[in-house]
Each structure stands twice: as C-alpha cells, then as structure tokens.
Design a protein around this motif. Structure first.
Motif, PDB file in Angstrom:
ATOM      1  N   VAL A 187      -0.874 -13.368   1.999  1.00 49.98           N
ATOM      2  CA  VAL A 187      -0.343 -14.490   2.755  1.00 49.98           C
ATOM      3  C   VAL A 187       0.035 -15.561   1.743  1.00 49.98           C
ATOM      4  N   ASP A 188       1.278 -15.991   1.780  1.00 47.00           N
ATOM      5  CA  ASP A 188       1.796 -16.972   0.813  1.00 47.00           C
ATOM      6  C   ASP A 188       1.534 -16.524  -0.623  1.00 47.00           C
ATOM      7  N   GLY A 189       1.666 -15.225  -0.869  1.00 44.59           N
ATOM      8  CA  GLY A 189       1.509 -14.685  -2.212  1.00 44.59           C
ATOM      9  C   GLY A 189       0.070 -14.494  -2.677  1.00 44.59           C
ATOM     10  N   GLN A 190      -0.896 -14.888  -1.848  1.00 42.93           N
ATOM     11  CA  GLN A 190      -2.306 -14.776  -2.203  1.00 42.93           C
ATOM     12  C   GLN A 190      -2.943 -13.593  -1.487  1.00 42.93           C
ATOM     13  N   LEU A 191      -3.702 -12.791  -2.240  1.00 43.72           N
ATOM     14  CA  LEU A 191      -4.414 -11.662  -1.650  1.00 43.72           C
ATOM     15  C   LEU A 191      -5.459 -12.194  -0.676  1.00 43.72           C
ATOM     16  N   LYS A 192      -5.388 -11.741   0.588  1.00 44.67           N
ATOM     17  CA  LYS A 192      -6.319 -12.207   1.611  1.00 44.67           C
ATOM     18  C   LYS A 192      -7.315 -11.135   2.024  1.00 44.67           C
ATOM     19  N   ALA A 193      -6.902  -9.868   2.015  1.00 41.41           N
ATOM     20  CA  ALA A 193      -7.802  -8.806   2.462  1.00 41.41           C
ATOM     21  C   ALA A 193      -7.336  -7.464   1.916  1.00 41.41           C
ATOM     22  N   LYS A 194      -8.308  -6.536   1.838  1.00 39.98           N
ATOM     23  CA  LYS A 194      -8.003  -5.155   1.465  1.00 39.98           C
ATOM     24  C   LYS A 194      -8.500  -4.259   2.587  1.00 39.98           C
ATOM     25  N   TYR A 195      -7.664  -3.291   2.943  1.00 41.92           N
ATOM     26  CA  TYR A 195      -7.999  -2.353   4.007  1.00 41.92           C
ATOM     27  C   TYR A 195      -7.855  -0.937   3.475  1.00 41.92           C
ATOM     28  N   GLY A 253       0.831  -1.193   0.000  1.00 44.20           N
ATOM     29  CA  GLY A 253       0.000   0.000   0.000  1.00 44.20           C
ATOM     30  C   GLY A 253       0.862   1.237   0.000  1.00 44.20           C
ATOM     31  N   TYR A 254       0.255   2.363   0.311  1.00 46.00           N
ATOM     32  CA  TYR A 254       0.960   3.638   0.310  1.00 46.00           C
ATOM     33  C   TYR A 254       1.381   4.002   1.730  1.00 46.00           C
ATOM     34  N   LEU A 255       2.675   4.203   1.938  1.00 42.31           N
ATOM     35  CA  LEU A 255       3.202   4.570   3.239  1.00 42.31           C
ATOM     36  C   LEU A 255       2.785   5.991   3.572  1.00 42.31           C
ATOM     37  N   GLN A 256       2.096   6.170   4.678  1.00 46.32           N
ATOM     38  CA  GLN A 256       1.665   7.500   5.088  1.00 46.32           C
ATOM     39  C   GLN A 256       2.581   8.103   6.130  1.00 46.32           C
ATOM     40  N   CYS A 257       3.008   7.310   7.080  1.00 50.81           N
ATOM     41  CA  CYS A 257       3.970   7.800   8.069  1.00 50.81           C
ATOM     42  C   CYS A 257       4.544   6.622   8.834  1.00 50.81           C
ATOM     43  N   TYR A 302      10.086   3.728  16.014  1.00 50.21           N
ATOM     44  CA  TYR A 302       9.983   2.300  16.327  1.00 50.21           C
ATOM     45  C   TYR A 302       9.611   1.485  15.101  1.00 50.21           C
ATOM     46  N   MET A 303       9.565   2.119  13.923  1.00 49.68           N
ATOM     47  CA  MET A 303       9.194   1.500  12.658  1.00 49.68           C
ATOM     48  C   MET A 303       7.715   1.105  12.622  1.00 49.68           C
ATOM     49  N   SER A 304       6.892   1.685  13.489  1.00 47.84           N
ATOM     50  CA  SER A 304       5.448   1.502  13.383  1.00 47.84           C
ATOM     51  C   SER A 304       4.998   2.279  12.148  1.00 47.84           C
ATOM     52  N   ILE A 305       4.103   1.670  11.382  1.00 50.33           N
ATOM     53  CA  ILE A 305       3.784   2.164  10.048  1.00 50.33           C
ATOM     54  C   ILE A 305       2.291   2.402   9.900  1.00 50.33           C
ATOM     55  N   ALA A 306       1.936   3.511   9.274  1.00 48.67           N
ATOM     56  CA  ALA A 306       0.558   3.771   8.857  1.00 48.67           C
ATOM     57  C   ALA A 306       0.547   3.732   7.334  1.00 48.67           C
ATOM     58  N   MET A 307      -0.414   2.971   6.798  1.00 54.85           N
ATOM     59  CA  MET A 307      -0.521   2.806   5.343  1.00 54.85           C
ATOM     60  C   MET A 307      -1.953   3.067   4.892  1.00 54.85           C
ATOM     61  N   GLU A 308      -2.101   3.423   3.627  1.00 57.26           N
ATOM     62  CA  GLU A 308      -3.417   3.578   2.997  1.00 57.26           C
ATOM     63  C   GLU A 308      -3.495   2.649   1.792  1.00 57.26           C
ATOM     64  N   GLN A 309      -4.737   2.338   1.382  1.00 59.02           N
ATOM     65  CA  GLN A 309      -4.983   1.444   0.243  1.00 59.02           C
ATOM     66  C   GLN A 309      -4.168   0.157   0.395  1.00 59.02           C
TER      67      GLN A 309
END
Length: 101
Positions: free
Chosen positions: A74-82, A54-58, A62-69
């Motif tokens: 999991v194992d190369g298979q799309l499991k969910a979209k957030y 997805g797109y890194l927002q901030c 501590y390397m905690s990440i907020a992402m969009e889109q």
C-alpha cells in the motif's frame, strides 16, 4: 473492464507509432499473454491502488486471480505477506509481469 484496458494499451502503441495495425494483428492476444505468465512472478494493481506481488497460479474469464507467495503493498510499503491469495477480478486494474525474484 479488462478488454477496455487492452484496447487502450493497443491504441496508445498505435498513436506512438511503434506498431502498425497489421503488426498488432500478428501479435499475441491478451489471452495468449495471460496463459504465458501463469506460474511466473506478477504485479497485480487493484482499482484502489493496492499492489499484490507474487506468483500467478491461475485466473478465470472474469480476471479473478489466484496467487502464491503473495505480498501486499500500500503506497509502496509492504503491509502483509500471504501464502495464498485470491483476488476477485472486478477489483483488478492490470496485471504486469515482473522480473524473477
């Protein structure tokens, strides 16, 4: 930790002979890289092998990440979209820049 991963990456580059130690010193730091990729598409690999794309927002020190889109793979298979996702930094193995979608 993230510093260990960056140290290993630089060590591998030096062993391959692709960079001298003085060239590494002139290169951007990991913090420079992270500042440059905010707002861009990234792949975040977790310690358990799960990928988030997805797109890194901030991110914080501590390397905690907020992402969009965000998409979860999991194992190369799309499991969910957030729409938005927050990943705690202690779970992050690495962050990689992706080509634009």
């Amino acid at each position: 930790s993230s510093r260990v991963l960056w140290t290993l990456a630089v060590t591998q580059l030096l062993k391959k002979g692709s960079m001298s130690s003085s060239e590494v010193a002139k290169r951007k730091t990991p913090a420079d890289f992270l500042r440059q990729i905010v707002g861009r598409p990234v792949l975040v690999k977790l310690n358990n092998g799960t990928d988030y794309r997805g797109y890194l927002q901030c991110l914080d020190g501590y390397m905690s990440i907020a992402m969009e889109q965000t998409e979860e793979y999991v194992d190369g298979q799309l499991k969910a979209k957030y729409g938005d996702a927050f990943i705690r930094g202690n779970n992050v193995l690495y962050i990689s820049l992706q080509k634009r979608k």
